[in-house]
Design an enzyme around this catalytic site. Structure first.
Site, PDB file in Angstrom:
ATOM      1  N   TYR A  78       0.854  -1.191   0.000  1.00  0.00           N
ATOM      2  CA  TYR A  78       0.000   0.000   0.000  1.00  0.00           C
ATOM      3  C   TYR A  78       0.887   1.238   0.000  1.00  0.00           C
ATOM      4  O   TYR A  78       1.824   1.316   0.792  1.00  0.00           O
ATOM      5  CB  TYR A  78      -0.907   0.037   1.235  1.00  0.00           C
ATOM      6  CG  TYR A  78      -2.354  -0.100   0.850  1.00  0.00           C
ATOM      7  CD1 TYR A  78      -2.938   0.846   0.014  1.00  0.00           C
ATOM      8  CD2 TYR A  78      -3.119  -1.180   1.273  1.00  0.00           C
ATOM      9  CE1 TYR A  78      -4.254   0.718  -0.381  1.00  0.00           C
ATOM     10  CE2 TYR A  78      -4.437  -1.313   0.876  1.00  0.00           C
ATOM     11  CZ  TYR A  78      -4.999  -0.357   0.052  1.00  0.00           C
ATOM     12  OH  TYR A  78      -6.295  -0.480  -0.351  1.00  0.00           O
ATOM     13  N   GLU A 125      -0.484   4.731  -0.478  1.00  0.00           N
ATOM     14  CA  GLU A 125      -1.325   5.930  -0.659  1.00  0.00           C
ATOM     15  C   GLU A 125      -0.506   7.196  -0.428  1.00  0.00           C
ATOM     16  O   GLU A 125       0.252   7.282   0.541  1.00  0.00           O
ATOM     17  CB  GLU A 125      -2.484   5.899   0.336  1.00  0.00           C
ATOM     18  CG  GLU A 125      -3.688   5.183  -0.245  1.00  0.00           C
ATOM     19  CD  GLU A 125      -4.780   4.984   0.773  1.00  0.00           C
ATOM     20  OE1 GLU A 125      -4.503   4.344   1.796  1.00  0.00           O
ATOM     21  OE2 GLU A 125      -5.887   5.466   0.521  1.00  0.00           O
ATOM     22  N   ASP A 146      -5.189  14.040 -25.306  1.00  0.00           N
ATOM     23  CA  ASP A 146      -5.234  12.636 -24.896  1.00  0.00           C
ATOM     24  C   ASP A 146      -4.491  11.856 -25.979  1.00  0.00           C
ATOM     25  O   ASP A 146      -5.023  11.607 -27.055  1.00  0.00           O
ATOM     26  CB  ASP A 146      -6.694  12.180 -24.787  1.00  0.00           C
ATOM     27  CG  ASP A 146      -6.807  10.713 -24.373  1.00  0.00           C
ATOM     28  OD1 ASP A 146      -5.791   9.997 -24.405  1.00  0.00           O
ATOM     29  OD2 ASP A 146      -7.930  10.288 -24.050  1.00  0.00           O
ATOM     30  N   THR A 184      -2.649   6.523 -21.971  1.00  0.00           N
ATOM     31  CA  THR A 184      -2.592   5.181 -21.392  1.00  0.00           C
ATOM     32  C   THR A 184      -1.193   4.635 -21.681  1.00  0.00           C
ATOM     33  O   THR A 184      -0.453   5.178 -22.516  1.00  0.00           O
ATOM     34  CB  THR A 184      -3.635   4.239 -22.013  1.00  0.00           C
ATOM     35  OG1 THR A 184      -3.560   4.348 -23.424  1.00  0.00           O
ATOM     36  CG2 THR A 184      -5.038   4.567 -21.541  1.00  0.00           C
ATOM     37  N   LYS A 222      -1.091   0.843 -24.898  1.00  0.00           N
ATOM     38  CA  LYS A 222      -1.382   0.787 -26.336  1.00  0.00           C
ATOM     39  C   LYS A 222      -0.050   0.828 -27.085  1.00  0.00           C
ATOM     40  O   LYS A 222       0.726  -0.116 -26.985  1.00  0.00           O
ATOM     41  CB  LYS A 222      -2.330   1.923 -26.724  1.00  0.00           C
ATOM     42  CG  LYS A 222      -3.699   1.820 -26.028  1.00  0.00           C
ATOM     43  CD  LYS A 222      -4.676   2.858 -26.516  1.00  0.00           C
ATOM     44  CE  LYS A 222      -6.050   2.706 -25.889  1.00  0.00           C
ATOM     45  NZ  LYS A 222      -6.198   3.405 -24.600  1.00  0.00           N
ATOM     46  N   ARG A 256      -1.339  -2.143 -18.442  1.00  0.00           N
ATOM     47  CA  ARG A 256      -2.463  -1.203 -18.335  1.00  0.00           C
ATOM     48  C   ARG A 256      -2.156  -0.145 -17.298  1.00  0.00           C
ATOM     49  O   ARG A 256      -1.652  -0.459 -16.224  1.00  0.00           O
ATOM     50  CB  ARG A 256      -3.733  -1.958 -17.931  1.00  0.00           C
ATOM     51  CG  ARG A 256      -4.257  -2.672 -19.062  1.00  0.00           C
ATOM     52  CD  ARG A 256      -5.428  -3.533 -18.913  1.00  0.00           C
ATOM     53  NE  ARG A 256      -5.486  -4.140 -20.219  1.00  0.00           N
ATOM     54  CZ  ARG A 256      -6.001  -3.549 -21.280  1.00  0.00           C
ATOM     55  NH1 ARG A 256      -6.599  -2.386 -21.184  1.00  0.00           N
ATOM     56  NH2 ARG A 256      -5.922  -4.128 -22.454  1.00  0.00           N
TER      57      ARG A 256
HETATM   58  N1  DSN Z   1     -10.722   0.956 -25.459  1.00  0.00           N
HETATM   59  C1  DSN Z   1      -9.844   1.967 -25.974  1.00  0.00           C
HETATM   60  C2  DSN Z   1      -9.734   1.840 -27.436  1.00  0.00           C
HETATM   61  O1  DSN Z   1      -9.827   0.727 -27.898  1.00  0.00           O
HETATM   62  O2  DSN Z   1      -9.559   2.811 -28.137  1.00  0.00           O
HETATM   63  C3  DSN Z   1     -10.283   3.253 -25.553  1.00  0.00           C
HETATM   64  O3  DSN Z   1     -10.694   3.192 -24.221  1.00  0.00           O
END
Ligand code: DSN
Length: 393
Positions: free
Chosen positions: A46, A48, A196, A222, A225, A231
């Site tokens: 933990y 925090e 974003d 994120t 990707k 993630r």
């Molecule tokens: N799920 C993502 C995507 O596939 O673009 C976006 O949240």
């Protein structure tokens, strides 16, 4: 593993992932090292709070880890820690975006974001998301003719609506975004500019897509990707008198989240170092070359590619073609039956339902990780064409 039920599912998923051609633009295959870090004993802890300001003892290693991850994030995008701050704790992309709004925009104020059907994300202020319930979305789309952004129209809309924050960077928009123009629009109407870059962050890191850092106040991404990590998400904010970083840190914790997932942060740190290697630049450029090959061949074969092509890792294809083709849902299912995974997707000016839209979205990051090149994608395009043509009958 002692738990055979879960072990069998892991093995089955491993087999499935190995067997299919994965064209989901938001997925990728992480390295073994990323998985080792992600599944490490850091997950037991933990933590925090933030480094050197936590609410639990025993933080010698977590503090070092979080600081290392932050330093690597800044280094990857060539940002000076004097000018930019980064928060590495967001659990994923939607909470990261939510935290930015929570930190910078008052409830009820306006957020200008792209509609879902044109390529925006749920967390860009759509009604069904909390981001569209607490804040008012000023929706924008793309030009119906070019299917690309029309900056003059965007400026007109922004001046009329005076949003507090403008979101640029999308989930299903294949073209480059002119961040400079967005900056001008944000300045003209007095809004924050948030980019974003979840989808194309890896391309920015690899020099295959324009950087938003010259122009944005805040950049979210994120990590799972094109960045090819576990993630999670990152929020970069410009350091100045407005204290954006402090406001965003507060919004993440204690505003939205409790303890950060330290195993996840360990995995992100590993991925960010991998992404600074010269090989990652080659990878990022290959992603775009592959996407162009895929789009070009499908177009040659008679399919309508939204906006006439791509500058990035993804393509949007109109499979319905005003009734001459087949719906996106059927296309997705048919392709999956034949070992190609993609997702059904709305297209600009969508006339069908989001559950059974007019198109599919495809991308090249995952298969590029597996070493596929342009010639492989030409072959994949021909395979897709054959499957979908047979399905039309
Ligand atoms: N799920 C993502 C995507 O596939 O673009 C976006 O949240």
């Amino acid at each position: 593993m002692k738990d055979k039920q879960v072990e069998n599912l892991i093995k089955a998923e491993e087999k499935r992932q190995k067997k299919v051609i994965n064209l989901i633009p938001s997925e990728n295959y992480v390295s073994k090292d990323v998985l080792i870090a992600l599944g490490s004993i850091f997950d037991n802890k933990y933590a925090e709070g933030y480094p050197h300001a936590r609410y639990y003892g025993g933080q010698t290693n977590t503090d070092k880890l979080e600081e290392l991850c932050k330093a690597r994030a800044l280094k990857l995008f060539k940002l000076s820690p004097k000018e930019w701050a980064v928060n590495v704790q967001p659990l994923s992309g939607a909470p990261a975006n939510l935290a930015v709004y929570l930190g910078l925009v008052l409830p009820g104020e306006k957020i200008m974001g792209m509609t879902l059907t044109a390529g925006g994300h749920l967390s860009h202020g759509q009604k069904v998301s909390i981001t569209g319930k607490v804040w008012q979305q000023v929706p924008y789309g793309v030009d119906p003719k070019t299917e690309t952004l029309n900056y003059d129209e965007l400026k007109k809309l922004a001046m009329e609506e005076k949003p507090a924050l403008i979101v640029a960077g999308y989930t299903a928009y294949p073209r480059v975004v002119d961040f400079k123009k967005f900056r001008e629009i944000a300045d003209a109407c007095g809004a924050y500019l948030m980019v974003d870059m979840s989808h194309f962050a890896g391309l920015v890191a690899g020099g295959a897509y324009p950087t938003p850092f010259k122009y944005a106040d805040v950049v979210t991404s994120t990590t799972h990707k094109t960045l090819r990590g576990p993630r999670g998400a990152l929020i970069f904010s410009k350091k100045d008198d407005r204290k954006l970083d402090k406001k965003i840190d507060k919004a993440i914790f204690p505003g939205l989240q409790g303890g950060p997932h330290m195993g996840q942060i360990a995995g992100i740190a590993v991925a960010l170092k991998e992404d600074t290697a010269p090989a990652f630049k080659t990878y990022a450029k290959q992603i775009v070359k592959n996407a162009r090959a895929l789009a070009g061949e499908l177009e040659k074969l008679g399919w309508r590619i939204i906006s006439g092509g791509t500058d990035s890792h993804l393509i949007l294809m109109d499979t319905w073609m005003e009734g001459k083709g087949l719906p996106g849902k059927d296309a997705e299912a048919l392709l999956e039956k034949n070992g190609i995974i993609c997702n059904k997707n709305t297209i600009p000016g969508e006339t069908r339902s989001p559950f059974d839209p007019s198109g599919i979205r495809m991308g090249t990051p995952a298969e590029t990780t597996r070493g596929r090149k342009e010639k492989d994608f030409l072959a994949i395009a021909r395979k897709i064409d054959k499957i979908l043509r047979a399905g039309k009958k």
